[in-house]
Motif scaffolding. Sequence first.
Motif, mmCIF file in Angstrom:
data_model
loop_
_atom_site.group_PDB
_atom_site.id
_atom_site.type_symbol
_atom_site.label_atom_id
_atom_site.label_comp_id
_atom_site.label_asym_id
_atom_site.label_seq_id
_atom_site.Cartn_x
_atom_site.Cartn_y
_atom_site.Cartn_z
ATOM 1 N N HIS A 1 0.823 -1.213 0.000
ATOM 2 C CA HIS A 1 0.000 0.000 0.000
ATOM 3 C C HIS A 1 0.858 1.265 0.000
ATOM 4 N N PHE A 2 2.022 1.190 0.631
ATOM 5 C CA PHE A 2 2.884 2.362 0.785
ATOM 6 C C PHE A 2 4.036 2.399 -0.217
ATOM 7 N N LEU A 3 4.227 1.332 -0.975
ATOM 8 C CA LEU A 3 5.460 1.177 -1.737
ATOM 9 C C LEU A 3 5.692 2.302 -2.735
ATOM 10 N N ASP A 4 4.674 2.695 -3.484
ATOM 11 C CA ASP A 4 4.870 3.763 -4.464
ATOM 12 C C ASP A 4 5.114 5.108 -3.786
ATOM 13 N N HIS A 5 4.483 5.343 -2.643
ATOM 14 C CA HIS A 5 4.771 6.558 -1.879
ATOM 15 C C HIS A 5 6.243 6.571 -1.456
ATOM 16 N N LEU A 6 6.721 5.426 -0.983
ATOM 17 C CA LEU A 6 8.109 5.330 -0.536
ATOM 18 C C LEU A 6 9.076 5.497 -1.703
ATOM 19 N N LYS A 7 8.761 4.898 -2.843
ATOM 20 C CA LYS A 7 9.628 5.035 -4.017
ATOM 21 C C LYS A 7 9.596 6.459 -4.559
ATOM 22 N N GLY A 8 8.611 7.243 -4.128
ATOM 23 C CA GLY A 8 8.545 8.650 -4.485
ATOM 24 C C GLY A 8 9.325 9.546 -3.541
ATOM 25 N N GLY A 9 10.144 8.957 -2.669
ATOM 26 C CA GLY A 9 11.025 9.752 -1.822
ATOM 27 C C GLY A 9 10.380 10.369 -0.604
ATOM 28 N N HIS A 10 9.183 9.941 -0.248
ATOM 29 C CA HIS A 10 8.437 10.595 0.828
ATOM 30 C C HIS A 10 8.832 10.110 2.222
ATOM 31 N N VAL A 11 8.545 10.947 3.208
ATOM 32 C CA VAL A 11 8.391 10.517 4.594
ATOM 33 C C VAL A 11 6.893 10.266 4.735
ATOM 34 N N VAL A 12 6.473 9.018 4.648
ATOM 35 C CA VAL A 12 5.047 8.728 4.529
ATOM 36 C C VAL A 12 4.372 8.737 5.890
ATOM 37 N N ASP A 13 3.070 8.958 5.855
ATOM 38 C CA ASP A 13 2.272 8.926 7.078
ATOM 39 C C ASP A 13 1.145 7.919 6.916
ATOM 40 N N HIS A 14 0.711 7.389 8.040
ATOM 41 C CA HIS A 14 -0.418 6.470 8.049
ATOM 42 C C HIS A 14 -1.715 7.262 8.197
ATOM 43 N N ALA A 15 -2.827 6.549 8.299
ATOM 44 C CA ALA A 15 -4.127 7.203 8.184
ATOM 45 C C ALA A 15 -4.947 7.101 9.464
ATOM 46 N N THR A 16 -5.880 8.025 9.574
ATOM 47 C CA THR A 16 -6.916 7.960 10.591
ATOM 48 C C THR A 16 -8.246 8.274 9.926
ATOM 49 N N LEU A 17 -9.308 7.732 10.467
ATOM 50 C CA LEU A 17 -10.644 7.984 9.929
ATOM 51 C C LEU A 17 -11.156 9.355 10.342
ATOM 52 N N VAL B 1 18.784 14.366 -2.946
ATOM 53 C CA VAL B 1 18.396 15.780 -2.932
ATOM 54 C C VAL B 1 17.605 16.030 -1.655
ATOM 55 N N LYS B 2 18.133 16.906 -0.831
ATOM 56 C CA LYS B 2 17.482 17.206 0.446
ATOM 57 C C LYS B 2 16.389 18.244 0.251
ATOM 58 N N LYS B 3 15.205 17.965 0.786
ATOM 59 C CA LYS B 3 14.098 18.912 0.738
ATOM 60 C C LYS B 3 13.168 18.622 1.903
ATOM 61 N N THR B 4 12.686 19.668 2.546
ATOM 62 C CA THR B 4 11.815 19.511 3.704
ATOM 63 C C THR B 4 10.595 18.665 3.352
ATOM 64 N N GLY B 5 10.308 17.687 4.198
ATOM 65 C CA GLY B 5 9.147 16.830 3.992
ATOM 66 C C GLY B 5 9.430 15.574 3.199
ATOM 67 N N TYR B 6 10.660 15.424 2.725
ATOM 68 C CA TYR B 6 11.026 14.261 1.918
ATOM 69 C C TYR B 6 12.211 13.534 2.546
ATOM 70 N N ALA B 7 12.260 12.225 2.309
ATOM 71 C CA ALA B 7 13.457 11.472 2.667
ATOM 72 C C ALA B 7 14.534 11.694 1.621
ATOM 73 N N ASN B 8 14.115 11.778 0.345
ATOM 74 C CA ASN B 8 15.042 12.026 -0.759
ATOM 75 C C ASN B 8 14.235 12.545 -1.941
ATOM 76 N N TYR B 9 14.286 13.862 -2.159
ATOM 77 C CA TYR B 9 13.452 14.487 -3.189
ATOM 78 C C TYR B 9 13.859 14.065 -4.597
ATOM 79 N N TYR B 10 15.093 13.603 -4.774
ATOM 80 C CA TYR B 10 15.549 13.173 -6.099
ATOM 81 C C TYR B 10 14.596 12.132 -6.686
#
Length: 578
Positions: free
Chosen positions: A228-244, A377-386
């Motif tokens: 469920h998270f894999l494409d978000h992670l491959k997009g360089g994100h610091v991902v978050d989980h969900a709440t209803l 590539v360092k950018k706020t909110g990302y693990a790796n913006y590259y």
Amino acid sequence: MTVKWIRCALGFLCLPMLQALNAAETDVLKAQQARVEVVQKVATSVVAIFSADGNGGGSGVLISADGYALSNYHVTSACGDFMKCGLNDGKLYDAVIVGIDPTGDVAVLKLLGRDDFPHATLGDSDALAVGDWTYAMGNPFLLATDFQPTVTAGIVSGLHRYQYPAGTLLEYTDCIQVDTSINPGNSGGPLFNAAGELVGINGRISVEKRGRVNVGAGYSISINQIKHFLDHLKGGHVVDHATLGATVRTGADRIVLIDSILEQSDAYRRGLREDDELVAFAGRPIGSVNQYKNILGIYPKGWSLPLVYRRDGKKQEIVVELRALHRASELKQPATPKAPRPQPKGKKGPEGPDGEGPATAKLPEEKLPDEYKKLFVKKTGYANYYFNQQEQQRVLRGLDSLQSWKAVSGKWKLTGKTVANEDFLLTMSETKLGLLLPNRPGLQPLENGADFLDEPPGSGGLLAALQQLKLLLTNGPEVFTEFLYVGSQPLDGRGASVDVLLTRKGGVETLWYFRKADATFVGFDSSLGTDVDACEIRFLQFGDFAGKKFPSRFTIRHGDADFATFDVLTMEAGEPAT
């Protein structure tokens, strides 16, 4: 009766038994050989992970030929942006961090230097049953100086386990419990099923009160959650989980009830209220509060999923968009988690995921090649913006068939009919947008920084949404103040998986959807603010207008209501800019 006759009789009677024993021995040898072959095959995908200076380490597993690998967040966070990774071919490879999930304790990294890495096959963790055989592989205690992984075998002891947060973030939901031996250094390594398919990432263990030796309870993050998270992670994100956006409680007869709900949540706008009975979520029945938390915890923020509730004896089904579990600032906490929660006296508890293996590993001194430095590539909110930039370019190729609109400025004019046989006229100029539609006209000024409005009323801002489409087609992503790749999700909560791009401009946020299977541009949602229903546009058909491809039929929906379906019959556009 002669002795010879007795011997013959006994031999005749024992022959079936001897044949059965021989057959059983043959079956055992075949099973053993099959097990050895599976282990030999998957061992090539197992990664030994170290920091660049050899300080600390853990395990991982390759999941693609181009070098993407999975591990634990608590392993990679201690290794830096670049790290060293060993495979069982005895070679050491450079690797770079790609994306991280601090809540789910997952990280994606990319090994460098090859495009033909051996890799594991992703399995289906939902197909596991208690008692199934599993193999855990990795580098416990950093024993394998030649990077040959240690292999242990065991069974699935339990499914859908919940492990409380370690510190403030790390939380294992819906995880797999195994008695397969998992020890410090195994963290981030693979859990394989008997067929050699990757079904989990090993992360936590239960240990003796004194010492850190596994006592037979290990916990793996399910591969289905990671998918469920894999494409978000491959997009360089610091991902978050969900709440209803709602809390639940146990009611009479052990049913699960909505205890409280945020009025600004999508669930509230879809009609969910306090004291409603929660029947099912994401296609799975809800039988307890713990089960609800387990299911909710395996999804990313922003996904839309089906939910069934009961009120006054009547079931109702809705599709709800999930909210972020944490504030962005919470995801910036230090990598090292707090100590595990104290256990009752005399009981053993789960080990906090820290302090993997010995302090150092002796590695060859190799300088990071200069050509690799651009891969971070360092950018706020990302693990790796590259890697977000790379995914942006990949998904944008879905617009290649619409490139003829590039730099086509001036006035656009569309005419046609709705499915209700109403005539419509849509005009889009540099100064205003207008829609003539019986009983639902709309006008949106564009001059002097005018705010975008819900025009026509009840559409969620259809004119603002179509202006975003015009900007994307004629100017590309550069015209927006923010542009990024989000990840993937099922379209509208039930449809095919789509890649998602996000743009922001002039107070309008738009999500653009491209079908993953073939990169087809299938629609978009534009929102005029936070916590409001978007104008949802879905393309049903494309047509040719003077040599240019454009949606010839599309639906518009806002909230719980269909606004209209447009059939475009004619389209006129301004001359290309010079």
